[in-house]
Design a protein around this motif. Structure first.
Motif, PDB file in Angstrom:
ATOM      1  N   TRP A 137      39.365  27.743 -33.471  1.00 23.64           N
ATOM      2  CA  TRP A 137      39.691  27.350 -32.091  1.00 23.64           C
ATOM      3  C   TRP A 137      38.420  27.177 -31.255  1.00 23.64           C
ATOM      4  O   TRP A 137      38.383  27.528 -30.091  1.00 23.64           O
ATOM      5  CB  TRP A 137      40.620  28.390 -31.456  1.00 23.64           C
ATOM      6  CG  TRP A 137      42.045  28.253 -31.886  1.00 23.64           C
ATOM      7  CD1 TRP A 137      42.958  27.357 -31.415  1.00 23.64           C
ATOM      8  CD2 TRP A 137      42.734  29.046 -32.873  1.00 23.64           C
ATOM      9  NE1 TRP A 137      44.168  27.533 -32.053  1.00 23.64           N
ATOM     10  CE2 TRP A 137      44.070  28.564 -32.930  1.00 23.64           C
ATOM     11  CE3 TRP A 137      42.376  30.116 -33.684  1.00 23.64           C
ATOM     12  CZ2 TRP A 137      45.024  29.117 -33.780  1.00 23.64           C
ATOM     13  CZ3 TRP A 137      43.329  30.658 -34.530  1.00 23.64           C
ATOM     14  CH2 TRP A 137      44.626  30.155 -34.575  1.00 23.64           C
ATOM     15  N   LEU A 184      42.267  23.129 -31.785  1.00 21.96           N
ATOM     16  CA  LEU A 184      42.384  22.713 -30.382  1.00 21.96           C
ATOM     17  C   LEU A 184      42.583  21.200 -30.319  1.00 21.96           C
ATOM     18  O   LEU A 184      42.592  20.605 -29.249  1.00 21.96           O
ATOM     19  CB  LEU A 184      41.128  23.112 -29.599  1.00 21.96           C
ATOM     20  CG  LEU A 184      40.976  24.607 -29.270  1.00 21.96           C
ATOM     21  CD1 LEU A 184      39.607  24.880 -28.646  1.00 21.96           C
ATOM     22  CD2 LEU A 184      42.078  25.091 -28.323  1.00 21.96           C
ATOM     23  N   ARG A 202      34.415  33.748 -20.033  1.00 23.38           N
ATOM     24  CA  ARG A 202      35.612  34.545 -20.334  1.00 23.38           C
ATOM     25  C   ARG A 202      35.452  35.334 -21.631  1.00 23.38           C
ATOM     26  O   ARG A 202      34.818  34.859 -22.577  1.00 23.38           O
ATOM     27  CB  ARG A 202      36.840  33.628 -20.497  1.00 23.38           C
ATOM     28  CG  ARG A 202      37.319  33.041 -19.207  1.00 23.38           C
ATOM     29  CD  ARG A 202      38.500  32.121 -19.417  1.00 23.38           C
ATOM     30  NE  ARG A 202      38.141  30.872 -20.083  1.00 23.38           N
ATOM     31  CZ  ARG A 202      39.005  29.904 -20.375  1.00 23.38           C
ATOM     32  NH1 ARG A 202      40.281  30.053 -20.087  1.00 23.38           N
ATOM     33  NH2 ARG A 202      38.608  28.805 -20.966  1.00 23.38           N
ATOM     34  N   GLY A 223      45.071  27.800 -19.704  1.00 23.41           N
ATOM     35  CA  GLY A 223      43.783  28.502 -19.695  1.00 23.41           C
ATOM     36  C   GLY A 223      42.663  27.510 -19.932  1.00 23.41           C
ATOM     37  O   GLY A 223      41.726  27.767 -20.683  1.00 23.41           O
ATOM     38  N   THR A 224      42.756  26.328 -19.283  1.00 15.52           N
ATOM     39  CA  THR A 224      41.720  25.300 -19.475  1.00 15.52           C
ATOM     40  C   THR A 224      40.403  25.793 -18.894  1.00 15.52           C
ATOM     41  O   THR A 224      40.361  26.791 -18.174  1.00 15.52           O
ATOM     42  CB  THR A 224      42.082  23.963 -18.777  1.00 15.52           C
ATOM     43  OG1 THR A 224      41.937  24.139 -17.359  1.00 15.52           O
ATOM     44  CG2 THR A 224      43.494  23.511 -19.102  1.00 15.52           C
ATOM     45  N   THR A 225      39.348  25.046 -19.178  1.00  9.51           N
ATOM     46  CA  THR A 225      38.038  25.411 -18.636  1.00  9.51           C
ATOM     47  C   THR A 225      37.910  24.944 -17.178  1.00  9.51           C
ATOM     48  O   THR A 225      36.900  25.221 -16.539  1.00  9.51           O
ATOM     49  CB  THR A 225      36.917  24.775 -19.483  1.00  9.51           C
ATOM     50  OG1 THR A 225      37.111  23.366 -19.507  1.00  9.51           O
ATOM     51  CG2 THR A 225      36.916  25.315 -20.902  1.00  9.51           C
ATOM     52  N   ASN A 255      33.485  20.980 -21.233  1.00 11.17           N
ATOM     53  CA  ASN A 255      34.275  22.168 -21.601  1.00 11.17           C
ATOM     54  C   ASN A 255      33.565  22.892 -22.745  1.00 11.17           C
ATOM     55  O   ASN A 255      33.784  24.068 -22.988  1.00 11.17           O
ATOM     56  CB  ASN A 255      35.716  21.792 -22.001  1.00 11.17           C
ATOM     57  CG  ASN A 255      35.791  20.609 -22.959  1.00 11.17           C
ATOM     58  OD1 ASN A 255      34.809  19.931 -23.220  1.00 11.17           O
ATOM     59  ND2 ASN A 255      36.981  20.367 -23.486  1.00 11.17           N
ATOM     60  N   ALA A 256      32.690  22.182 -23.451  1.00  9.61           N
ATOM     61  CA  ALA A 256      31.926  22.787 -24.547  1.00  9.61           C
ATOM     62  C   ALA A 256      30.666  23.446 -23.978  1.00  9.61           C
ATOM     63  O   ALA A 256      30.299  23.195 -22.840  1.00  9.61           O
ATOM     64  CB  ALA A 256      31.526  21.706 -25.541  1.00  9.61           C
ATOM     65  N   VAL A 271      45.978  23.289 -26.418  1.00 11.54           N
ATOM     66  CA  VAL A 271      44.942  22.514 -27.102  1.00 11.54           C
ATOM     67  C   VAL A 271      44.084  21.830 -26.043  1.00 11.54           C
ATOM     68  O   VAL A 271      44.414  21.847 -24.862  1.00 11.54           O
ATOM     69  CB  VAL A 271      45.575  21.437 -28.016  1.00 11.54           C
ATOM     70  CG1 VAL A 271      46.277  22.060 -29.194  1.00 11.54           C
ATOM     71  CG2 VAL A 271      46.536  20.541 -27.228  1.00 11.54           C
ATOM     72  N   THR A 272      43.007  21.196 -26.478  1.00 11.19           N
ATOM     73  CA  THR A 272      42.251  20.354 -25.567  1.00 11.19           C
ATOM     74  C   THR A 272      42.820  18.935 -25.662  1.00 11.19           C
ATOM     75  O   THR A 272      43.793  18.709 -26.396  1.00 11.19           O
ATOM     76  CB  THR A 272      40.732  20.438 -25.860  1.00 11.19           C
ATOM     77  OG1 THR A 272      40.024  19.832 -24.771  1.00 11.19           O
ATOM     78  CG2 THR A 272      40.337  19.792 -27.180  1.00 11.19           C
ATOM     79  N   ASP A 283      34.047  27.590 -30.667  1.00 11.42           N
ATOM     80  CA  ASP A 283      33.108  28.720 -30.597  1.00 11.42           C
ATOM     81  C   ASP A 283      32.788  29.306 -31.969  1.00 11.42           C
ATOM     82  O   ASP A 283      32.559  30.513 -32.108  1.00 11.42           O
ATOM     83  CB  ASP A 283      33.640  29.833 -29.670  1.00 11.42           C
ATOM     84  CG  ASP A 283      34.020  29.290 -28.313  1.00 11.42           C
ATOM     85  OD1 ASP A 283      33.241  28.507 -27.765  1.00 11.42           O
ATOM     86  OD2 ASP A 283      35.112  29.645 -27.815  1.00 11.42           O
ATOM     87  N   GLN A 330      34.568  21.865 -29.563  1.00 15.22           N
ATOM     88  CA  GLN A 330      35.831  22.626 -29.757  1.00 15.22           C
ATOM     89  C   GLN A 330      36.108  22.809 -31.257  1.00 15.22           C
ATOM     90  O   GLN A 330      35.167  22.926 -32.029  1.00 15.22           O
ATOM     91  CB  GLN A 330      37.004  21.967 -29.021  1.00 15.22           C
ATOM     92  CG  GLN A 330      36.906  22.046 -27.496  1.00 15.22           C
ATOM     93  CD  GLN A 330      36.102  20.950 -26.865  1.00 15.22           C
ATOM     94  OE1 GLN A 330      36.241  19.789 -27.196  1.00 15.22           O
ATOM     95  NE2 GLN A 330      35.237  21.291 -25.932  1.00 15.22           N
ATOM     96  N   VAL A 379      39.734  31.333 -26.912  1.00 15.05           N
ATOM     97  CA  VAL A 379      39.716  31.562 -25.453  1.00 15.05           C
ATOM     98  C   VAL A 379      40.866  30.801 -24.835  1.00 15.05           C
ATOM     99  O   VAL A 379      41.197  29.723 -25.297  1.00 15.05           O
ATOM    100  CB  VAL A 379      38.443  31.066 -24.709  1.00 15.05           C
ATOM    101  CG1 VAL A 379      37.610  32.188 -24.201  1.00 15.05           C
ATOM    102  CG2 VAL A 379      37.643  30.075 -25.496  1.00 15.05           C
TER     103      VAL A 379
HETATM  104  P1  IMP Z   1      40.284  22.096 -21.656  1.00 17.87           P
HETATM  105  O1  IMP Z   1      39.548  21.511 -22.813  1.00 17.87           O
HETATM  106  O2  IMP Z   1      39.365  22.545 -20.535  1.00 17.87           O
HETATM  107  O3  IMP Z   1      41.397  21.216 -21.160  1.00 17.87           O
HETATM  108  O4  IMP Z   1      40.998  23.457 -22.163  1.00 17.87           O
HETATM  109  C1  IMP Z   1      42.077  23.434 -23.091  1.00 17.87           C
HETATM  110  C2  IMP Z   1      41.982  24.620 -24.052  1.00 17.87           C
HETATM  111  O5  IMP Z   1      40.845  24.441 -24.910  1.00 17.87           O
HETATM  112  C3  IMP Z   1      41.772  25.978 -23.379  1.00 17.87           C
HETATM  113  O6  IMP Z   1      42.428  26.976 -24.138  1.00 17.87           O
HETATM  114  C4  IMP Z   1      40.271  26.192 -23.463  1.00 17.87           C
HETATM  115  O7  IMP Z   1      39.916  27.563 -23.425  1.00 17.87           O
HETATM  116  C5  IMP Z   1      39.991  25.577 -24.826  1.00 17.87           C
HETATM  117  N1  IMP Z   1      38.617  25.096 -24.953  1.00 17.87           N
HETATM  118  C6  IMP Z   1      38.071  23.987 -24.421  1.00 17.87           C
HETATM  119  N2  IMP Z   1      36.780  23.869 -24.785  1.00 17.87           N
HETATM  120  C7  IMP Z   1      36.497  24.912 -25.571  1.00 17.87           C
HETATM  121  C8  IMP Z   1      35.336  25.307 -26.296  1.00 17.87           C
HETATM  122  O8  IMP Z   1      34.272  24.663 -26.288  1.00 17.87           O
HETATM  123  N3  IMP Z   1      35.459  26.454 -27.029  1.00 17.87           N
HETATM  124  C9  IMP Z   1      36.613  27.158 -27.098  1.00 17.87           C
HETATM  125  N4  IMP Z   1      37.718  26.819 -26.448  1.00 17.87           N
HETATM  126  C10 IMP Z   1      37.669  25.703 -25.699  1.00 17.87           C
END
Ligand code: IMP
Length: 433
Positions: free
Chosen positions: A11, A229, A304, A128-130, A38-39, A239-240, A13, A225, A274
């Protein structure tokens, strides 16, 4: 020389940053193909700490050309801050070493505000998005109302597009989320100015990659990611919004699938996640605390605390299938030192039956109970080990069992955060294609 795709198998990281940095020595081009800021990953080079969200860490290598593919969503403000920080530390940045696809989607301020407003409105059910506007930006891409890098360079075209889009965004923000609207001017002026700063870097990345391939230069495709995800194959809807899987490298960079020669899956020696969503092997006990503390499991983007648990071979087998993995890189193996026994989930038990694939519905996945296999742990400090045969016998037994369960050879093993703390069994760039 082959091209290599680096993908996360869990997932996110998984420690991709360190492996990408290590392999960049052999790559003439590094390209990011999906995701956005988000990364994030931190690199320590020569005692200096660097944090990257958008720019490939290959920028620290003077002879590497770093590319941002069309599959990425780019926040120009974050990108330019990253450029300025690197320049401030003496890194030379310009069109010779950094290019952005003219088709890359731009994250706009309303994307971030909508991301945050939507998460807040969801309350306990949030993803729980970033909170970086990633999802709303990809939504606009698919809805054919996105702003691309090329648009930022066209003053009249950008103004017209924004004037067309903004009333709908403001209606949604004001009437549905009871949030503040945006004026056209407050976006137009700063975004056109940022477009001008970015102009020299904007290019047709697909053409650059084609030329590089013709010249026999090898390319590293850097995924962000992780497989679970992935918008199509992950634990939907937790998911992203992009495709981190290896296939995403073809569409997100602009190359044919035949250019993806080797696919290296990065596997953390345990599992983390996360944000929300199912996690069958999560440890809510002192094992989880050990993994958080010893693995320093806090997000480099949001800070987080990451949820932690045992390695899940069901998740890894799925990743091997979905990505066509040709090799594995095991990271953070040292974090398992002193745990005894060490456990691997080899199947799920659900409704009285055993299964080794991930169910499509959350309802069923939540009912899955992990079936664990226990292996003897080790207490020896492995951080100084550089040859596979010098690892303690129980460490090797653990690795060999992982390899057997996933059915993909282990090529690298990381035994500590530093570049040197790595055992290289097979460099994917040196394989014949
Ligand atoms: P988003 O990508 O910000 O829309 O987040 C969607 C989901 O993907 C959430 O659960 C985030 O915590 C997870 N996520 C996004 N980018 C990462 C990353 O780089 N590492 C781990 N989890 C991520």
């Amino acid at each position: 020389m082959p091209n290599v795709v680096v993908v996360g198998t869990q997932w996110g990281d998984e420690g991709k940053g360190k492996i990408v940095d290590l392999l960049t020595d052999q790559a003439r081009l590094v390209v990011r193909y999906q995701g956005g800021n988000n990364a994030g990953h931190t690199l320590v080079v020569g005692g200096k700490k660097f944090i990257f969200h958008l720019i490939p860490s290959g920028i620290l290598h003077p002879d590497t050309l770093c590319l941002i593919g069309n599959g990425v969503v780019l926040d120009p403000q974050v990108f330019l801050t990253e450029v300025d920080n690197l320049k401030g530390r003496g890194i030379v940045i310009g069109p010779d070493n950094l290019r952005i696809s003219e088709r890359t989607q731009v994250i706009m301020p309303y994307h971030q505000r909508l991301d945050l407003a939507r998460e807040q409105a969801k309350g306990a059910g949030k993803i729980g998005t970033t909170g970086r506007g990633i999802g709303p930006c990809y939504e606009d891409k698919v809805a054919r109302r996105g702003i691309r890098m090329a648009d930022l360079l066209d003053t009249d075209g950008f103004k017209a597009k924004l004037a067309d889009i903004l009333p709908e965004k403001n209606f949604y923000l004001e009437k549905f989320f009871l949030d503040k609207p945006f004026s056209l001017e407050e976006i137009l002026t700063p975004y056109l100015a940022m477009g001008e700063r970015l102009r020299p870097l904007v290019a047709n990345v697909a053409v650059i990659l084609e030329q590089a391939a013709r010249q026999g230069k090898n390319i590293l495709f850097e995924g962000a990611q992780g497989t679970h995800l992935d918008i199509d194959h992950g634990t939907y809807p937790y998911v992203t919004s992009s495709n981190p899987v290896a296939g995403g490298a073809a569409t997100g960079a602009g190359v044919g699938p035949g250019q993806l020669h080797q696919v290296l899956g990065i596997v953390k020696a345990y599992t983390t996640r996360v944000g929300g969503g199912p996690f069958p092997t999560e440890c809510l006990d002192k094992i989880g605390d050990h993994l958080v503390e010893c693995g320093v499991e806090f997000g480099s983007t949001t800070g987080r605390r990451r949820r932690c648990g045992w390695l899940d071979a069901v998740v890894l087998k799925d990743a091997a299938r979905l990505n066509g993995l040709t090799g594995l890189a095991i990271t953070k193996l040292d974090v398992l030192t002193t745990l005894n026994p060490v456990k691997i989930c080899v199947a799920y038990q659900v409704n009285g039956a055993s299964r080794d694939t991930i169910p499509a519905t959350l309802k069923e996945l939540e009912r899955c109970q992990p079936v664990f296999e226990e292996l003897p742990g080790w207490t020896e400090d492995i951080r100084g080990v550089r040859r596979y045969q010098d690892l303690p016998v129980n460490t090797r037994r653990y690795l060999e069992r992982v390899q057997e369960l996933v059915g993909v050879p282990i090529q690298l093993v990381s035994v500590g955060p530093d570049r040197e703390e790595t055992i290289i069994l097979q460099n994917p760039f040196t394989l014949n294609i």
